[in-house]
Design a protein around this motif. Structure first.
Motif, PDB file in Angstrom:
ATOM      1  N   SER A 132       0.803  -1.222   0.000  1.00  0.00           N
ATOM      2  CA  SER A 132       0.000   0.000   0.000  1.00  0.00           C
ATOM      3  C   SER A 132       0.834   1.270   0.000  1.00  0.00           C
ATOM      4  CB  SER A 132      -0.910   0.014   1.234  1.00  0.00           C
ATOM      5  OG  SER A 132      -0.129   0.182   2.407  1.00  0.00           O
ATOM      6  N   LEU A 133       2.157   1.151   0.121  1.00  0.00           N
ATOM      7  CA  LEU A 133       3.048   2.310   0.186  1.00  0.00           C
ATOM      8  C   LEU A 133       2.689   3.219   1.354  1.00  0.00           C
ATOM      9  CD1 LEU A 133       3.221   3.274  -3.604  1.00  0.00           C
ATOM     10  CD2 LEU A 133       4.610   1.628  -2.352  1.00  0.00           C
ATOM     11  N   GLY A 134       1.988   2.678   2.346  1.00  0.00           N
ATOM     12  CA  GLY A 134       1.568   3.495   3.481  1.00  0.00           C
ATOM     13  C   GLY A 134       0.286   4.251   3.222  1.00  0.00           C
ATOM     14  N   LEU A 135      -0.260   4.135   2.005  1.00  0.00           N
ATOM     15  CA  LEU A 135      -1.485   4.840   1.626  1.00  0.00           C
ATOM     16  C   LEU A 135      -2.620   3.826   1.635  1.00  0.00           C
ATOM     17  CD1 LEU A 135       0.119   6.842  -1.296  1.00  0.00           C
ATOM     18  CD2 LEU A 135      -0.513   7.760   0.947  1.00  0.00           C
ATOM     19  N   VAL A 136      -3.373   3.791   2.724  1.00  0.00           N
ATOM     20  CA  VAL A 136      -4.374   2.748   2.943  1.00  0.00           C
ATOM     21  C   VAL A 136      -5.645   3.042   2.167  1.00  0.00           C
ATOM     22  CG1 VAL A 136      -5.787   1.606   4.703  1.00  0.00           C
ATOM     23  CG2 VAL A 136      -3.426   2.263   5.223  1.00  0.00           C
ATOM     24  N   GLY A 137      -6.225   1.991   1.579  1.00  0.00           N
ATOM     25  CA  GLY A 137      -7.506   2.133   0.894  1.00  0.00           C
ATOM     26  C   GLY A 137      -7.502   1.477  -0.471  1.00  0.00           C
ATOM     27  N   ASP A 138      -8.688   1.195  -0.989  1.00  0.00           N
ATOM     28  CA  ASP A 138      -8.833   0.555  -2.295  1.00  0.00           C
ATOM     29  C   ASP A 138      -9.723   1.361  -3.231  1.00  0.00           C
ATOM     30  OD1 ASP A 138      -7.284  -1.843  -1.829  1.00  0.00           O
ATOM     31  OD2 ASP A 138      -8.854  -2.429  -0.419  1.00  0.00           O
ATOM     32  N   SER A 139      -9.979   2.606  -2.900  1.00  0.00           N
ATOM     33  CA  SER A 139     -10.786   3.448  -3.787  1.00  0.00           C
ATOM     34  C   SER A 139     -10.039   3.678  -5.095  1.00  0.00           C
ATOM     35  CB  SER A 139     -11.062   4.796  -3.118  1.00  0.00           C
ATOM     36  OG  SER A 139      -9.847   5.505  -2.916  1.00  0.00           O
ATOM     37  N   VAL A 140     -10.790   4.041  -6.112  1.00  0.00           N
ATOM     38  CA  VAL A 140     -10.179   4.338  -7.413  1.00  0.00           C
ATOM     39  C   VAL A 140      -9.143   5.452  -7.266  1.00  0.00           C
ATOM     40  CG1 VAL A 140     -10.625   5.225  -9.739  1.00  0.00           C
ATOM     41  CG2 VAL A 140     -12.184   3.553  -8.712  1.00  0.00           C
ATOM     42  N   ARG A 144      -5.183   4.945  -8.057  1.00  0.00           N
ATOM     43  CA  ARG A 144      -4.554   5.759  -9.104  1.00  0.00           C
ATOM     44  C   ARG A 144      -3.309   6.465  -8.560  1.00  0.00           C
ATOM     45  NH1 ARG A 144      -8.390   9.234  -9.854  1.00  0.00           N
ATOM     46  NH2 ARG A 144      -9.517   7.953 -11.366  1.00  0.00           N
ATOM     47  N   LEU A 145      -3.416   6.988  -7.335  1.00  0.00           N
ATOM     48  CA  LEU A 145      -2.271   7.668  -6.742  1.00  0.00           C
ATOM     49  C   LEU A 145      -1.102   6.708  -6.553  1.00  0.00           C
ATOM     50  CD1 LEU A 145      -0.948  10.124  -5.402  1.00  0.00           C
ATOM     51  CD2 LEU A 145      -2.051   9.450  -3.253  1.00  0.00           C
ATOM     52  N   ARG A 146      -1.364   5.487  -6.066  1.00  0.00           N
ATOM     53  CA  ARG A 146      -0.274   4.523  -5.884  1.00  0.00           C
ATOM     54  C   ARG A 146       0.389   4.186  -7.214  1.00  0.00           C
ATOM     55  NH1 ARG A 146      -3.561   1.990  -1.493  1.00  0.00           N
ATOM     56  NH2 ARG A 146      -4.563   0.663  -3.060  1.00  0.00           N
ATOM     57  N   ASP A 147      -0.420   4.033  -8.260  1.00  0.00           N
ATOM     58  CA  ASP A 147       0.145   3.752  -9.588  1.00  0.00           C
ATOM     59  C   ASP A 147       1.027   4.910 -10.057  1.00  0.00           C
ATOM     60  OD1 ASP A 147      -1.143   1.322  -9.676  1.00  0.00           O
ATOM     61  OD2 ASP A 147      -2.834   2.045 -10.879  1.00  0.00           O
ATOM     62  N   GLN A 148       0.565   6.136  -9.839  1.00  0.00           N
ATOM     63  CA  GLN A 148       1.345   7.306 -10.244  1.00  0.00           C
ATOM     64  C   GLN A 148       2.666   7.366  -9.480  1.00  0.00           C
ATOM     65  OE1 GLN A 148      -1.544  10.379  -9.439  1.00  0.00           O
ATOM     66  NE2 GLN A 148      -2.298  10.411 -11.546  1.00  0.00           N
ATOM     67  N   ILE A 303      -3.065  14.682  -4.073  1.00  0.00           N
ATOM     68  CA  ILE A 303      -3.474  13.758  -3.018  1.00  0.00           C
ATOM     69  C   ILE A 303      -4.948  14.022  -2.726  1.00  0.00           C
ATOM     70  CG2 ILE A 303      -2.873  12.788  -0.779  1.00  0.00           C
ATOM     71  CD1 ILE A 303      -0.536  12.910  -2.777  1.00  0.00           C
ATOM     72  N   PRO A 304      -5.830  13.054  -2.932  1.00  0.00           N
ATOM     73  CA  PRO A 304      -7.267  13.316  -2.781  1.00  0.00           C
ATOM     74  C   PRO A 304      -7.665  13.522  -1.326  1.00  0.00           C
ATOM     75  CG  PRO A 304      -6.881  10.974  -3.153  1.00  0.00           C
ATOM     76  CD  PRO A 304      -5.557  11.665  -3.343  1.00  0.00           C
ATOM     77  N   PRO A 305      -8.598  14.447  -1.054  1.00  0.00           N
ATOM     78  CA  PRO A 305      -9.104  14.608   0.307  1.00  0.00           C
ATOM     79  C   PRO A 305      -9.962  13.401   0.692  1.00  0.00           C
ATOM     80  CG  PRO A 305     -10.349  15.979  -1.209  1.00  0.00           C
ATOM     81  CD  PRO A 305      -9.222  15.389  -2.002  1.00  0.00           C
ATOM     82  N   LEU A 306     -10.113  13.192   1.983  1.00  0.00           N
ATOM     83  CA  LEU A 306     -10.832  12.017   2.464  1.00  0.00           C
ATOM     84  C   LEU A 306     -12.297  12.018   2.027  1.00  0.00           C
ATOM     85  CD1 LEU A 306     -10.699   9.405   4.036  1.00  0.00           C
ATOM     86  CD2 LEU A 306     -11.048  10.704   6.152  1.00  0.00           C
ATOM     87  N   ARG A 307     -12.912  13.196   1.933  1.00  0.00           N
ATOM     88  CA  ARG A 307     -14.329  13.247   1.562  1.00  0.00           C
ATOM     89  C   ARG A 307     -14.552  12.766   0.131  1.00  0.00           C
ATOM     90  NH1 ARG A 307     -12.372  18.304   1.840  1.00  0.00           N
ATOM     91  NH2 ARG A 307     -12.261  19.514  -0.102  1.00  0.00           N
ATOM     92  N   GLU A 308     -13.481  12.703  -0.686  1.00  0.00           N
ATOM     93  CA  GLU A 308     -13.607  12.218  -2.056  1.00  0.00           C
ATOM     94  C   GLU A 308     -13.280  10.736  -2.171  1.00  0.00           C
ATOM     95  OE1 GLU A 308     -11.352  14.646  -4.719  1.00  0.00           O
ATOM     96  OE2 GLU A 308     -12.462  16.488  -4.205  1.00  0.00           O
ATOM     97  N   ARG A 309     -12.955  10.104  -1.050  1.00  0.00           N
ATOM     98  CA  ARG A 309     -12.718   8.654  -1.060  1.00  0.00           C
ATOM     99  C   ARG A 309     -13.286   8.027   0.213  1.00  0.00           C
ATOM    100  NH1 ARG A 309      -7.509   6.798   1.149  1.00  0.00           N
ATOM    101  NH2 ARG A 309      -6.329   8.495   2.083  1.00  0.00           N
ATOM    102  N   ARG A 310     -14.543   8.351   0.465  1.00  0.00           N
ATOM    103  CA  ARG A 310     -15.199   7.883   1.685  1.00  0.00           C
ATOM    104  C   ARG A 310     -15.204   6.363   1.799  1.00  0.00           C
ATOM    105  NH1 ARG A 310     -18.079  11.705   4.462  1.00  0.00           N
ATOM    106  NH2 ARG A 310     -18.288  13.735   3.442  1.00  0.00           N
ATOM    107  N   GLU A 311     -15.167   5.661   0.664  1.00  0.00           N
ATOM    108  CA  GLU A 311     -15.191   4.199   0.717  1.00  0.00           C
ATOM    109  C   GLU A 311     -13.947   3.628   1.403  1.00  0.00           C
ATOM    110  OE1 GLU A 311     -14.336   5.156  -3.727  1.00  0.00           O
ATOM    111  OE2 GLU A 311     -15.032   6.214  -1.930  1.00  0.00           O
ATOM    112  N   ASP A 312     -12.897   4.462   1.577  1.00  0.00           N
ATOM    113  CA  ASP A 312     -11.683   4.014   2.248  1.00  0.00           C
ATOM    114  C   ASP A 312     -11.758   4.158   3.766  1.00  0.00           C
ATOM    115  OD1 ASP A 312     -10.404   3.332  -0.107  1.00  0.00           O
ATOM    116  OD2 ASP A 312      -9.494   5.304  -0.369  1.00  0.00           O
ATOM    117  N   ILE A 313     -12.800   4.821   4.278  1.00  0.00           N
ATOM    118  CA  ILE A 313     -12.874   5.098   5.712  1.00  0.00           C
ATOM    119  C   ILE A 313     -12.873   3.826   6.556  1.00  0.00           C
ATOM    120  CG2 ILE A 313     -14.352   6.049   7.537  1.00  0.00           C
ATOM    121  CD1 ILE A 313     -15.012   8.358   5.619  1.00  0.00           C
ATOM    122  N   PRO A 314     -13.649   2.774   6.209  1.00  0.00           N
ATOM    123  CA  PRO A 314     -13.589   1.554   7.019  1.00  0.00           C
ATOM    124  C   PRO A 314     -12.190   0.932   7.077  1.00  0.00           C
ATOM    125  CG  PRO A 314     -15.563   1.537   5.647  1.00  0.00           C
ATOM    126  CD  PRO A 314     -14.729   2.696   5.191  1.00  0.00           C
ATOM    127  N   ALA A 315     -11.503   0.883   5.929  1.00  0.00           N
ATOM    128  CA  ALA A 315     -10.148   0.312   5.910  1.00  0.00           C
ATOM    129  C   ALA A 315      -9.184   1.171   6.724  1.00  0.00           C
ATOM    130  CB  ALA A 315      -9.655   0.173   4.470  1.00  0.00           C
TER     131      ALA A 315
END
Length: 436
Positions: A132-140, A144-148, A303-315
């Motif tokens: 995860s490179l320290g960047l937790v979550g599976d949102s699109v 995308r950020l991890r790939d970049q 770096i996307p704000p959390l409100r734009e990747r809410r699906e990552d909040i549980p993880a």
């Protein structure tokens, strides 16, 4: 339970760091100088030492030879970062510059316990290429950020990281360093907003002996300390104009000239910069150099704000609660109501605010079941602009700070607001609300 020997001559720092580490399940023993640290080492070797570089009776690095193979993290001010880098060459596991974010401290300590510098782990416990490179979550957005990051890391280009406070810009920078060909070199992180304006040039570029009153000996600057590695300039928008011009020369020619020196020095650094400011607007206001902006923006990552990747909040919640339960701490879980509160909150402080809210809930929950009121979050209103009373979040921030700053420290204010001290400082500047 992991045992840490904390050596620092400032009682407030000892108390604050001890309380934080004990909340994370560490067993902490305190020492205020070399003498008391040596007494503690004779009685029992710790699993890790966290030692201030400057102590009343000598330098903290003197303990390295006396603690066997105990991993040691050096604490230091920005002014002494080059000395801390030297300490790493003499056997220290890593260093952290004051004032530090507690998240960064935890990252550094855990990396040191694993036997790898935090700069080369990017906060991840796994070494595989698909981690995860320290960047937790599976949102699109986060995928995308991890790939970049993986693509950009292989280059030597300057990178500008953009995003709101608390989104994880430094984590992204550390990941870029870890995956680069410079991973074995130093990673020097500098928050431009925390260095006094009159000292910025001396801190970044160093100074010659006698360059100004008090410069009794020459000192290496932070840019030179990053030679062969990566220099991360956080809050680049706060950099003074004179320092901007000097930094431009580094990017153009790979040279620095220490303050008061007559000759240039060659440096080999990769520059990563980050900001939450609108640099384009600052250029229009002549507060930021256009030529430096275009040199910095060779590559840009958002770096996307959390409100734009809410699906990552549980993880993210599972990740932070697992961290809190690590090292012997009690397990904790969110009730369904608490989970809904997290998912509906607007998160102006982003991931850092989420981490703070979960830590607060973990501390306050009497039976390790976190309820909504343990989190200390205002109820959601359906948008990110107003509080339940109808006032704007900015109005609420100003009112809360003005009403409480006389009786609360900056740390206490930040915790009450669910943000870090760094974010509190940034919002004070943005709102024109400096501490009296």
């Amino acid at each position: 339970m992991t045992r840490i020997l904390l050596v620092d001559d400032e009682a407030p720092i000892r108390r604050a760091v001890r309380r934080f580490l004990e909340h994370h399940g560490f067993q902490v023993r305190l020492a205020e100088d070399l003498a008391s640290a040596r007494t503690a080492l004779r009685e029992e070797l710790p699993d890790l030492m966290l030692v201030d570089l400057r102590l009343p009776d000598g330098e903290g690095i003197e303990l390295l030879a006396e603690a066997g193979h105990t991993p040691t993290v050096i604490m230091t001010s920005y002014a002494s970062v080059p000395s801390a880098v030297t300490a790493m060459k003499e056997g220290a596991a890593d260093y952290i510059a004051k004032p530090f974010d507690h998240d960064a401290l935890l990252l550094t300590l855990r990396a040191a316990l694993r036997g790898v510098p935090a700069a080369t782990t990017a906060g991840s416990d796994r070494d595989s290429d698909d981690d995860s490179l320290g960047l937790v979550g599976d949102s699109v957005a986060i995928q995308r950020l991890r790939d970049q990051i993986r693509r950009v890391a292989t280059t030597q280009s300057t990178v500008l990281l953009r995003g709101e406070s608390g989104t994880g810009k430094e984590l992204a920078a550390r990941a870029l360093h870890r995956l680069s060909s410079r991973a074995t070199g130093p990673f020097i992180a500098v928050n431009c907003a925390t260095i006094p304006e009159g000292l910025v040039e001396a801190e970044l570029f160093g100074h010659a002996q006698g360059a100004y009153t008090g410069a009794v000996k020459a000192r290496t600057g932070l840019i030179q300390a990053a030679h062969g590695g990566t220099l991360f300039l956080d809050e680049i928008g706060e950099l003074a104009p004179a320092a901007q011009a000097r930094l431009l020369r580094v990017l153009q020619d790979g040279e620095i000239r220490p303050v008061g020196a007559n000759e240039n020095l060659k440096v080999d650094v990769r520059l990563l910069a980050a900001t939450h400011r609108d640099l384009e607007a600052m250029i229009g206001e002549q507060a930021f150099r256009a030529d430096l902006y275009y040199r910095l923006r060779v590559l840009e990552l958002s770096i996307p704000p959390l409100r734009e990747r809410r699906e990552d909040i549980p993880a993210l919640a599972r990740h932070f609660l697992s961290d809190l339960a690590g090292n012997g701490g009690p397990p904790a879980e969110l009730t369904q109501a608490a989970q809904k509160t997290l998912e509906s909150h607007d998160w102006p402080g982003n991931v850092r605010e989420l981490a703070n809210a979960l830590e607060r809930g973990w501390v306050l929950s009497p039976d390790s079941r976190i309820e909504p009121d343990h989190l200390g979050l205002a109820p959601a209103t359906g948008n990110g602009d107003t509080t339940p009373g109808g006032s704007s979040l900015n109005d609420y921030f100003r009112r809360f700070v003005q009403q409480n700053q006389a009786q609360m420290t900056e740390t206490e204010l930040a915790r009450a607001l669910g943000i870090s001290r760094k974010t509190l400082w940034e919002r004070r500047q943005r709102e024109g609300l400096p501490r009296p």
